[in-house]
Design an enzyme around this catalytic site. Structure first.
Site, short mmCIF file in Angstrom:
data_model
loop_
_atom_site.label_atom_id
_atom_site.label_comp_id
_atom_site.label_asym_id
_atom_site.label_seq_id
_atom_site.Cartn_x
_atom_site.Cartn_y
_atom_site.Cartn_z
N GLU A 156 0.87 -1.19 0.00
CA GLU A 156 0.00 0.00 0.00
C GLU A 156 0.90 1.23 0.00
O GLU A 156 1.88 1.29 0.75
CB GLU A 156 -0.90 -0.01 1.24
CG GLU A 156 -1.69 1.27 1.45
CD GLU A 156 -2.56 1.21 2.72
OE1 GLU A 156 -3.00 0.10 3.11
OE2 GLU A 156 -2.79 2.28 3.30
N GLU A 165 -2.64 11.09 3.37
CA GLU A 165 -3.60 10.85 4.44
C GLU A 165 -3.54 12.08 5.34
O GLU A 165 -2.52 12.76 5.41
CB GLU A 165 -3.26 9.61 5.26
CG GLU A 165 -3.55 8.31 4.57
CD GLU A 165 -3.39 7.15 5.55
OE1 GLU A 165 -4.40 6.61 6.00
OE2 GLU A 165 -2.22 6.82 5.86
#
Lengths: 288, 468
Positions: free
Chosen positions: A165, A170
């Site tokens: 990932e 974020e």
């Protein structure tokens, strides 16, 4: 509030001394001097292969974007105790005036208290290496968790975290000036991901658009915001096998609550919208 | 030309004069004309008073002028801080403004910031900027109940709309003191690095009027209503919301129908006709949460003027008598849907109630009605079918309202007398004189509240206890 101490907690020792854009350039120089490749700049890949500009109003282009619906395969908030139910309704995902709007709403829906959307390009656009970037204005408030990220395209055969990932962006709505870029893989996933935070000095991510991107090639992922390269992750940095030499697909979502960000509180305003101006991908080409 | 936005009547006159002068010279305006601005210095107190700053304690209000000093021992940074010794209860309070003799241009900043600590955890009643005698505190900003700890921490008081602050003198003010026996007092507050800053992280403005509520009120020609609950809320860089109370001049107020009601820049609404008007506001391009929908039914005749001599009266609400006690007309009972407002019509105050299920008039001090025999109330209603109950509550020696939450009946040492208003004339005042008998016949020396149940819409005036 004591911004000084907050900064000190997060900024790496090199960046502690630096507060201005001039200093950011100094950081670049520091990075440059650390790298074997003396030609390194923020971005160098220019062969544009995907240009999603969100120019048509209505639902996003179905030839590029699919949706995750619901609360995750195990009904547990996608493994993170997230509180939203993802839908593909126009209330949660639509294109208007050249911008993709992903909107989190506070409403009872299918047993959840919030709705939102997650878009993904799985089986529609997958690529190994390259430059992936999006221009986004982020939402804000306690418990708001937007993300622009990627998963290994072999995830069905090779479940997470082995699939790998890459989190290009974020952000926690309660930390409106802090971006987090990470990679997860076998032995370094979840709370043990390889991460770095970037602080936008004297500004915040919910008041204007910013470019979040990576340049990814064999044995490196470079993370940048606007014109600032703030991190490079290589096989030396990860505490497990390097799983980033295969195609990945793109995801964009706006989560509410969950272990990473905590629940919304009384101050959190709804609806909250993440605005995406564009998503662009450039091919990887051999070093010049 | 960017200076055009500063035009008001007087400069326009001046400009006209200038134009005629220029015409005489046959010369055009230069493109480079710009008005001079005041200094953009944002410093208030770093290690000493900044340029032109002076200390003005609120002596007339009872503030202790000796409470402030410059401290060179306890500092956050540099070699001096501002120190305030908060007196113990009964010995005055800390209250002062720090103003400059020359105006400052604060348009380039987004917040007043400072470091503060206290000798004990404390809550500062009011702190902010914008106190100015010349402008009637036109751009005053106040943070209420700011909590400070015993560690130096940074605080941010945002600017609601910086483009308004082209010539400020009031750079810092505070009021803190023990307001009752047992309240915090007898401790020390320090401030350091007090200055206006451009943080860049003051965001997500959410202005409000009427504290964000959408009110509906009955009104009459001649009603004057002041818009209250004026706030601005920002999300600060630490992700926490900060709400500040702000002066009306930060807002642009609007009436949806200027033939029914007008509103001025001080947020004063004047009802001038019949019909409906919605009062709203905008602050720096953001629509404020909250509004007031007025329904004006024309002229309201005044209630009958009371004739009892003051000596026989203990008044709660009447323009004819001095109040025996001040009262809280909006106690905010949980579950209450009532909207109460005190309006002034042609100089006479009335209390209007809309959508009442239950509310009360809570006396600040209890009323001793031992020698009195009646409660007088004048009531005005505008529609048929209005009935409501009044409960005259004696709160007993312990001075506490004690109610069984299931039955609504008084418990403990409380007693009440209940009376239902019926037969109310429509479009006219009906007067009631309720005997202080029943359960309070022998206990009416600690009257503490009038509870109002039902309605839902009525107007009250001339509420007073009396004897014949």
């Amino acid at each position: 509030m004591n911004m000084k101490s907050i900064n000190a907690l997060i900024i790496s020792p090199i960046r502690l001394k630096c507060r201005s854009m001039v200093c950011m350039l100094t950081i670049l120089i520091v990075f440059l001097s650390c790298e074997t490749d003396d030609e390194q700049t923020v971005t160098r890949l220019t062969d544009l292969v995907l240009s999603e500009e969100f120019d048509s109003d209505g639902a996003p282009n179905s030839e590029l974007w699919d949706y995750d619906i619901g609360r995750g395969p195990n009904g547990d908030g996608w493994g993170n105790q997230e509180l939203q139910y993802y839908t593909d309704r126009a209330e949660n995902v639509t294109v208007q005036n050249g911008v993709l709007l992903i909107t989190a709403r506070q409403e009872a829906f299918e047993g959840a208290q919030y709705t939102s959307a997650r878009l993904l390009t799985k089986d529609l656009f997958e690529q190994r290496y390259g430059r992936f970037e999006a221009r986004i204005r982020l939402p804000w408030g306690q418990g708001i968790w937007p993300a622009f990220w990627m998963l290994g395209a072999d995830i069905d055969e090779n479940p997470w975290p082995a699939a790998g990932e890459i989190d290009i962006m974020e952000y926690r709505g309660q930390d409106p000036s802090v971006l987090i870029g990470s990679v997860h893989g076998p032995g370094y996933s979840g709370g043990n991901a390889i991460s770095k935070e970037f602080i936008l000095e004297n500004d915040r991510f919910d008041t204007g658009f910013h470019i979040f991107g990576i340049e990814w090639g064999p044995e490196y992922v470079n993370f940048y915001v606007d014109d600032v390269l703030y991190n490079q992750i290589t096989p030396e940095d990860v505490t497990g096998p390097w799983v980033f030499d295969k195609p990945f697909y793109i995801l964009m979502n706006l989560a509410v609550g969950g272990t990473f960000v905590g629940s919304p509180n009384a101050e959190t305003e709804f609806p909250q919208t993440m605005l995406v101006d564009y998503v662009r991908v450039y091919n990887y080409t051999e070093p010049f | 030309m960017k200076n055009s936005r500063y035009f008001n009547l007087r400069p326009v006159t001046v400009i006209c004069l200038l134009v005629s002068v220029f015409l005489g010279c046959e010369r055009d305006f230069s493109d480079d004309v710009e008005f001079a601005t005041f200094p953009t210095n944002g410093d208030v107190f770093l290690d000493t008073f900044s340029a032109g700053l002076d200390y003005f304690p609120f002596v007339d209000a009872g503030a202790d002028p000796e409470a402030f000093s410059v401290d060179t021992d306890e500092v956050f940074e540099g070699d001096a801080s501002m120190r305030f010794d908060v007196p113990a209860f009964g010995n005055g309070f800390v209250g002062a403004t720090f103003n400059t003799t020359s105006n400052r241009n604060l348009t380039g900043f987004d917040a007043l910031t400072f470091y503060a600590k206290a000798s004990q955890a404390a809550t500062i009643n009011s702190i902010g900027y914008g106190i100015s005698g010349e402008t009637n505190n036109k751009f005053q900003v106040t943070a209420n109940n700011l909590s400070v700890s015993t560690r130096w921490e940074k605080y941010v008081i945002p600017i609601p709309d910086a483009k308004r602050l082209i010539g400020e003198t009031g750079l810092f003010w505070l009021a803190e003191g023990a307001s009752f026996e047992g309240d915090e007092g007898g401790y020390v507050l320090w401030f350091d690095e007090v200055k206006f800053e451009k943080l860049g992280t003051v965001a997500q403005p959410r202005p409000a009027i009427f504290s964000g509520e959408e009110l509906e009120e009955q009104a009459f020609i001649g009603s004057n209503i002041t818009i209250t609950g004026l706030t601005q809320t920002f999300n600060l860089g630490n992700g926490v919301d900060q709400t500040i109370s702000i002066a009306p001049s930060y807002f642009n107020f609007e009436s949806s129908d200027n033939s029914v009601a007008t509103v001025n820049e001080l947020g004063q609404v004047s009802v001038i006709g019949s019909g409906k008007a919605n009062i709203t506001a905008i602050l720096a391009g953001v629509k404020a949460k909250g509004s007031l929908e007025l329904t004006s039914t024309g002229t309201l005749q005044a209630a009958p003027v009371p004739t009892k001599p003051q000596a026989n009266v203990k008044s709660i609400f009447s323009d004819s008598y001095a109040n025996d006690t001040e009262s809280n007309f909006s106690p905010g009972f949980g579950g209450s849907t009532t909207q109460t407002s005190i309006a002034t019509i042609n100089g006479n105050s009335i209390a209007t109630y809309s959508n009442n299920n239950f509310t009360g008039i809570i006396f600040d001090n209890t009323v001793d009605a031992s020698g009195l025999t009646f409660l007088h109330v004048d009531i005005y209603v505008q529609q048929a079918g209005i009935e409501f109950e009044i409960q005259i509550r004696d709160v007993g020696a312990n001075q506490m309202i004690e109610t069984d939450v299931n039955t609504g009946l008084p418990i403990g040492d409380d007693r009440d007398r209940r009376f239902t208003f019926t037969g109310l004339g429509i479009g006219q005042w009906t007067s009631f004189d309720i005997p202080l008998d029943g359960d309070i016949a022998a206990q009416k020396n600690n009257l503490g509240a009038l509870i109002l149940v039902g309605g839902p819409d009525f107007i009250l005036d001339n509420i007073y206890f009396y004897k014949e």
